[in-house]
Design a protein around this motif. Structure first.
Motif, PDB file in Angstrom:
ATOM      1  N   ALA A   3      32.162   1.052 -24.674  1.00  0.00           N
ATOM      2  CA  ALA A   3      32.641   2.344 -25.156  1.00  0.00           C
ATOM      3  C   ALA A   3      32.203   3.470 -24.217  1.00  0.00           C
ATOM      4  CB  ALA A   3      32.134   2.596 -26.573  1.00  0.00           C
ATOM      5  N   GLN A   4      31.079   3.309 -23.577  1.00  0.00           N
ATOM      6  CA  GLN A   4      30.598   4.331 -22.649  1.00  0.00           C
ATOM      7  C   GLN A   4      31.140   4.119 -21.225  1.00  0.00           C
ATOM      8  OE1 GLN A   4      26.475   3.693 -23.219  1.00  0.00           O
ATOM      9  NE2 GLN A   4      26.307   5.153 -24.916  1.00  0.00           N
ATOM     10  N   LEU A   5      31.322   2.885 -20.855  1.00  0.00           N
ATOM     11  CA  LEU A   5      31.753   2.564 -19.492  1.00  0.00           C
ATOM     12  C   LEU A   5      33.217   2.959 -19.232  1.00  0.00           C
ATOM     13  CD1 LEU A   5      30.693   1.362 -16.914  1.00  0.00           C
ATOM     14  CD2 LEU A   5      31.412  -0.887 -17.708  1.00  0.00           C
ATOM     15  N   ARG A   6      34.085   2.683 -20.235  1.00  0.00           N
ATOM     16  CA  ARG A   6      35.508   2.972 -20.056  1.00  0.00           C
ATOM     17  C   ARG A   6      35.763   4.456 -19.782  1.00  0.00           C
ATOM     18  NH1 ARG A   6      40.262   3.961 -23.163  1.00  0.00           N
ATOM     19  NH2 ARG A   6      42.034   2.937 -22.173  1.00  0.00           N
ATOM     20  N   PRO A   7      35.261   5.406 -20.569  1.00  0.00           N
ATOM     21  CA  PRO A   7      35.505   6.819 -20.262  1.00  0.00           C
ATOM     22  C   PRO A   7      34.932   7.240 -18.905  1.00  0.00           C
ATOM     23  CG  PRO A   7      34.596   6.584 -22.480  1.00  0.00           C
ATOM     24  CD  PRO A   7      34.551   5.244 -21.838  1.00  0.00           C
ATOM     25  N   ALA A   8      33.802   6.669 -18.526  1.00  0.00           N
ATOM     26  CA  ALA A   8      33.210   7.018 -17.224  1.00  0.00           C
ATOM     27  C   ALA A   8      34.121   6.578 -16.084  1.00  0.00           C
ATOM     28  CB  ALA A   8      31.828   6.386 -17.090  1.00  0.00           C
ATOM     29  N   ILE A   9      34.662   5.386 -16.183  1.00  0.00           N
ATOM     30  CA  ILE A   9      35.560   4.873 -15.139  1.00  0.00           C
ATOM     31  C   ILE A   9      36.853   5.689 -15.110  1.00  0.00           C
ATOM     32  CG2 ILE A   9      36.979   2.897 -14.450  1.00  0.00           C
ATOM     33  CD1 ILE A   9      34.669   1.105 -15.413  1.00  0.00           C
ATOM     34  N   VAL A  10      37.418   5.990 -16.275  1.00  0.00           N
ATOM     35  CA  VAL A  10      38.661   6.770 -16.348  1.00  0.00           C
ATOM     36  C   VAL A  10      38.454   8.163 -15.760  1.00  0.00           C
ATOM     37  CG1 VAL A  10      40.300   7.853 -17.941  1.00  0.00           C
ATOM     38  CG2 VAL A  10      39.634   5.468 -18.273  1.00  0.00           C
ATOM     39  N   LEU A  11      37.354   8.827 -16.147  1.00  0.00           N
ATOM     40  CA  LEU A  11      37.072  10.158 -15.602  1.00  0.00           C
ATOM     41  C   LEU A  11      36.845  10.118 -14.096  1.00  0.00           C
ATOM     42  CD1 LEU A  11      34.884  11.865 -18.340  1.00  0.00           C
ATOM     43  CD2 LEU A  11      37.149  12.527 -17.566  1.00  0.00           C
ATOM     44  N   THR A  12      36.158   9.115 -13.621  1.00  0.00           N
ATOM     45  CA  THR A  12      35.937   8.970 -12.181  1.00  0.00           C
ATOM     46  C   THR A  12      37.274   8.837 -11.458  1.00  0.00           C
ATOM     47  OG1 THR A  12      33.775   7.959 -12.514  1.00  0.00           O
ATOM     48  CG2 THR A  12      34.853   7.562 -10.389  1.00  0.00           C
ATOM     49  N   LEU A  13      38.169   7.991 -11.964  1.00  0.00           N
ATOM     50  CA  LEU A  13      39.481   7.817 -11.339  1.00  0.00           C
ATOM     51  C   LEU A  13      40.304   9.103 -11.395  1.00  0.00           C
ATOM     52  CD1 LEU A  13      40.395   4.224 -12.551  1.00  0.00           C
ATOM     53  CD2 LEU A  13      39.645   4.932 -10.272  1.00  0.00           C
ATOM     54  N   ILE A  14      40.245   9.812 -12.517  1.00  0.00           N
ATOM     55  CA  ILE A  14      40.979  11.079 -12.639  1.00  0.00           C
ATOM     56  C   ILE A  14      40.473  12.082 -11.598  1.00  0.00           C
ATOM     57  CG2 ILE A  14      41.290  13.115 -14.124  1.00  0.00           C
ATOM     58  CD1 ILE A  14      41.499  11.148 -16.498  1.00  0.00           C
ATOM     59  N   PHE A  15      39.151  12.196 -11.475  1.00  0.00           N
ATOM     60  CA  PHE A  15      38.597  13.154 -10.516  1.00  0.00           C
ATOM     61  C   PHE A  15      38.823  12.720  -9.068  1.00  0.00           C
ATOM     62  CE2 PHE A  15      36.316  14.884 -14.192  1.00  0.00           C
ATOM     63  CZ  PHE A  15      36.634  16.224 -14.014  1.00  0.00           C
ATOM     64  N   ILE A  16      38.866  11.436  -8.819  1.00  0.00           N
ATOM     65  CA  ILE A  16      39.203  10.963  -7.464  1.00  0.00           C
ATOM     66  C   ILE A  16      40.627  11.386  -7.119  1.00  0.00           C
ATOM     67  CG2 ILE A  16      39.755   8.896  -6.111  1.00  0.00           C
ATOM     68  CD1 ILE A  16      37.259   7.585  -7.341  1.00  0.00           C
ATOM     69  N   VAL A  17      41.553  11.211  -8.054  1.00  0.00           N
ATOM     70  CA  VAL A  17      42.940  11.587  -7.810  1.00  0.00           C
ATOM     71  C   VAL A  17      43.063  13.107  -7.661  1.00  0.00           C
ATOM     72  CG1 VAL A  17      45.251  11.659  -8.860  1.00  0.00           C
ATOM     73  CG2 VAL A  17      43.928   9.545  -8.893  1.00  0.00           C
ATOM     74  N   LEU A  18      42.393  13.851  -8.543  1.00  0.00           N
ATOM     75  CA  LEU A  18      42.485  15.315  -8.482  1.00  0.00           C
ATOM     76  C   LEU A  18      41.832  15.890  -7.234  1.00  0.00           C
ATOM     77  CD1 LEU A  18      41.831  16.437 -12.173  1.00  0.00           C
ATOM     78  CD2 LEU A  18      43.954  16.623 -10.870  1.00  0.00           C
ATOM     79  N   THR A  19      40.584  15.533  -6.987  1.00  0.00           N
ATOM     80  CA  THR A  19      39.841  16.148  -5.877  1.00  0.00           C
ATOM     81  C   THR A  19      40.054  15.447  -4.539  1.00  0.00           C
ATOM     82  OG1 THR A  19      37.843  14.853  -6.339  1.00  0.00           O
ATOM     83  CG2 THR A  19      38.045  16.997  -7.434  1.00  0.00           C
ATOM     84  N   GLY A  20      40.434  14.184  -4.569  1.00  0.00           N
ATOM     85  CA  GLY A  20      40.615  13.448  -3.326  1.00  0.00           C
ATOM     86  C   GLY A  20      42.047  13.397  -2.837  1.00  0.00           C
ATOM     87  N   LEU A  21      42.995  13.593  -3.737  1.00  0.00           N
ATOM     88  CA  LEU A  21      44.401  13.528  -3.338  1.00  0.00           C
ATOM     89  C   LEU A  21      45.178  14.808  -3.669  1.00  0.00           C
ATOM     90  CD1 LEU A  21      45.232   9.866  -4.461  1.00  0.00           C
ATOM     91  CD2 LEU A  21      44.880  10.696  -2.146  1.00  0.00           C
TER      92      LEU A  21
END
Length: 189
Positions: A3-21
């Motif tokens: 339950a804690q790992l899934r939101p962390a991974i999703v947020l990380t991917l969202i921020f990678i797309v937003l700030t990296g692309l």
């Protein structure tokens, strides 16, 4: 744990797309639309050939051209990959020796009188493409003699390529050495 790992991974991917692309692509697009010349390096062309950038100096050493201010970049003068200040302070013996050497070199080339500071000292980055109008005028006699052209003609060219302060108040008057030297070689019409 899941339950804690899934939101962390999703947020990380969202921020990678937003700030990296998304953000870099948006800023690049805005730069290309609003300031295309600057976004592409402020390139200077001679016909169809790119000969440099108006933002990075070049090492002109021929008597037929205006000389830039000294460069202290590593390996070679005006090496943009090695831009750095010399870190030498006003009490440095090495700086005093370097300035003395430059003043002697300019005197040997026929530049008389007080040498403007930019004629003897490097800029903070070692890449400055501009010189002061005073340093350009100090070189007029040398360039005119090397080219066999009357001094007033070369002086008029310096005046034509002297840029004023930005908005009349920011910075100092300056002459872009690359553009001035290209004008020297331009066919006379």
């Amino acid at each position: 744990m899941r339950a804690q790992l899934r939101p962390a991974i999703v947020l990380t991917l969202i921020f990678i797309v937003l700030t990296g692309l998304a953000y870099p692509l948006a800023i690049t697009g805005i730069g290309q639309l609003a300031f295309p010349a600057q976004a592409n390096g402020s390139l200077v062309r001679n016909g169809d050939t790119v000969v440099g950038s108006s933002l990075i100096g070049q090492n002109f050493s021929s008597e037929r051209y205006f000389w830039p201010r000294p460069s202290v970049t590593a390996d070679a003068p005006y090496n943009a990959g090695a831009s750095t200040g010399s870190n030498l302070g006003p009490t440095s013996a090495a700086l005093a020796a370097r300035v003395k050497t430059e003043v002697e070199r300019l005197a040997a080339a026929g530049i008389t009188g007080p040498v403007p500071a930019d004629g003897a000292a490097a800029s903070g980055s070692g890449l400055d493409p501009d010189i002061t109008p005073e340093f350009a005028r100090a070189q007029v006699k040398r360039v005119a003699a090397a080219r066999g052209v009357p001094e007033p003609e070369i002086a008029a060219l310096v005046d034509r390529f002297t840029e004023g302060r930005l908005l009349g108040i920011v910075g100092e008057p300056r002459v872009n050495v690359l553009r001035l030297n290209l004008a020297l070689d331009a066919p006379k019409s």
